[in-house]
Design an enzyme around this catalytic site. Structure first.
Site, PDB file in Angstrom:
ATOM      1  N   ASP A  12       0.828  -1.204   0.000  1.00  0.00           N
ATOM      2  CA  ASP A  12       0.000   0.000   0.000  1.00  0.00           C
ATOM      3  C   ASP A  12       0.866   1.260   0.000  1.00  0.00           C
ATOM      4  OD1 ASP A  12      -2.352   1.398  -0.038  1.00  0.00           O
ATOM      5  OD2 ASP A  12      -2.658   1.323   2.122  1.00  0.00           O
ATOM      6  N   GLY A  13       0.316   2.325  -0.579  1.00  0.00           N
ATOM      7  CA  GLY A  13       0.973   3.625  -0.512  1.00  0.00           C
ATOM      8  C   GLY A  13       1.592   4.111  -1.802  1.00  0.00           C
ATOM      9  N   ASN A  60     -10.501  -2.914  -6.075  1.00  0.00           N
ATOM     10  CA  ASN A  60      -9.757  -2.012  -6.963  1.00  0.00           C
ATOM     11  C   ASN A  60     -10.420  -1.828  -8.326  1.00  0.00           C
ATOM     12  OD1 ASN A  60      -6.443  -3.029  -5.802  1.00  0.00           O
ATOM     13  ND2 ASN A  60      -7.804  -1.422  -5.050  1.00  0.00           N
ATOM     14  N   ARG A 171       1.993  -5.211   6.671  1.00  0.00           N
ATOM     15  CA  ARG A 171       1.088  -4.187   6.151  1.00  0.00           C
ATOM     16  C   ARG A 171       1.832  -2.850   6.173  1.00  0.00           C
ATOM     17  NH1 ARG A 171      -4.257  -2.549   4.300  1.00  0.00           N
ATOM     18  NH2 ARG A 171      -3.602  -0.487   3.658  1.00  0.00           N
ATOM     19  N   GLU A 190       1.555 -13.662  12.499  1.00  0.00           N
ATOM     20  CA  GLU A 190       2.031 -12.459  13.169  1.00  0.00           C
ATOM     21  C   GLU A 190       1.822 -11.293  12.202  1.00  0.00           C
ATOM     22  OE1 GLU A 190       3.458 -12.218  16.379  1.00  0.00           O
ATOM     23  OE2 GLU A 190       2.629 -14.244  16.508  1.00  0.00           O
TER      24      GLU A 190
END
Length: 222
Positions: A12-13, A60, A171, A190
Site C-alpha cells: 500500500d501507498g 480495486n 502491512r 504475526e
C-alpha cells in the site's frame, strides 16, 4: 527463533508516495514494482520460500479506468520480465484470485509464466490479482460442494486458491487493517504494521522486520 516460510505483503501507498512528490500515480506504481523486486531478493537471501503479494483487489475494480488500464499494462510488462528472469533465478509464479475477470490475453500470459516456472523451488511468488479473501472463501466453499465433500476446515483449506498458512503479514503504508487479504490463511499469522509507503521501503527495513519477527514469541492461541 521463528521460522519464516510464508511472508504476505499488502503493498500500500503507491499513489500517496507519488502525490507527496508531485508525481502522477503511475510513477508510484512503477516505483512499487522496483520495491517488489527488492523484496523478492530479500526473500531469497533469507530463505523464505513463499512470498504473497497483494497486487490488485476485487475492490480495486472501482478505481478510475485509466488507472486500472495502467496497472494492467504494468502487470503485462512485469509478466514479460518474469518470463525472462524467473526461471533463470529458480522463482515460481502462482496467481491467485478471481482471474475470470481479467482479459484473455492477461490470463494467457499468466498461465504461460506459471507453466514455465512450475518446477522452480527457490521462491514461490503468489501474486494476488482481482483478489478478495471473502471471495476466495466463498469460491472454495462452492468447490467443496461441487466435489460433494464434507464442508469442514480441512476440505475448505485445500480448496482455497492458496492453501498455505501465513507466518508474517506485513502491512505497509501507515494503515492498520488487513484489507481482505488472506484472512483464512492469517488465522495465526504475526502482523507487522509499517508507516513507510511501499515505494520507499528498503532492503534494510525488510531485513529488520524479518529479524523482529524471528525474535517474537508465537503461541498459536495456546
Amino acid at each position: 527463533m521463528n521460522e519464516l516460510k510464508h511472508l504476505a505483503v499488502v503493498m500500500d501507498g503507491n499513489r500517496r508516495w507519488a502525490r507527496a512528490k508531485g508525481f502522477l500515480a503511475k510513477l508510484g506504481y512503477s516505483q512499487g514494482v522496483k520495491t517488489m523486486q527488492k523484496l523478492m531478493e530479500v526473500c531469497m537471501e533469507e530463505n523464505i520460500s513463499n512470498l504473497s503479494l497483494f497486487a490488485f483487489s476485487t475492490e480495486n475494480w472501482k478505481r478510475p479506468k485509466d488507472e486500472i488500464d495502467f496497472i494492467f499494462e504494468l502487470l503485462d510488462r512485469c509478466l514479460d520480465e518474469a518470463l525472462e528472469k524467473f526461471e533463470k533465478n529458480n522463482v515460481r509464479l502462482r496467481a491467485i484470485g478471481d482471474l475470470s475477470r481479467l482479459e484473455d490475453k492477461v490470463r494467457e500470459k499468466i498461465t504461460l509464466v506459471e507453466e514455465k516456472t512450475k518446477h522452480c523451488d527457490a521462491l514461490c511468488v503468489n501474486l494476488a490479482i482481482s483478489y478478495g479473501a471473502r471471495d476466495e472463501i466463498i469460491r472454495a466453499a462452492k468447490r467443496v460442494i461441487e466435489k460433494k465433500l464434507e464442508l469442514n476446515e480441512e476440505n475448505l483449506t485445500q480448496n482455497l486458491d492458496l492453501p498455505l498458512d501465513v507466518d508474517l503479514m506485513l502491512r505497509v503504508g501507515n494503515a492498520k487493517r488487513l484489507s481482505n487479504f488472506l484472512l483464512w490463511q492469517c488465522s495465526y499469522a504475526e502482523i507487522y504494521f509499517s508507516e513507510t509507503l511501499f515505494p520507499s521501503l528498503t532492503k534494510r527495513e525488510f531485513k529488520r522486520i524479518i529479524k523482529e519477527f524471528r525474535n517474537r514469541e508465537r503461541t498459536f492461541g495456546k
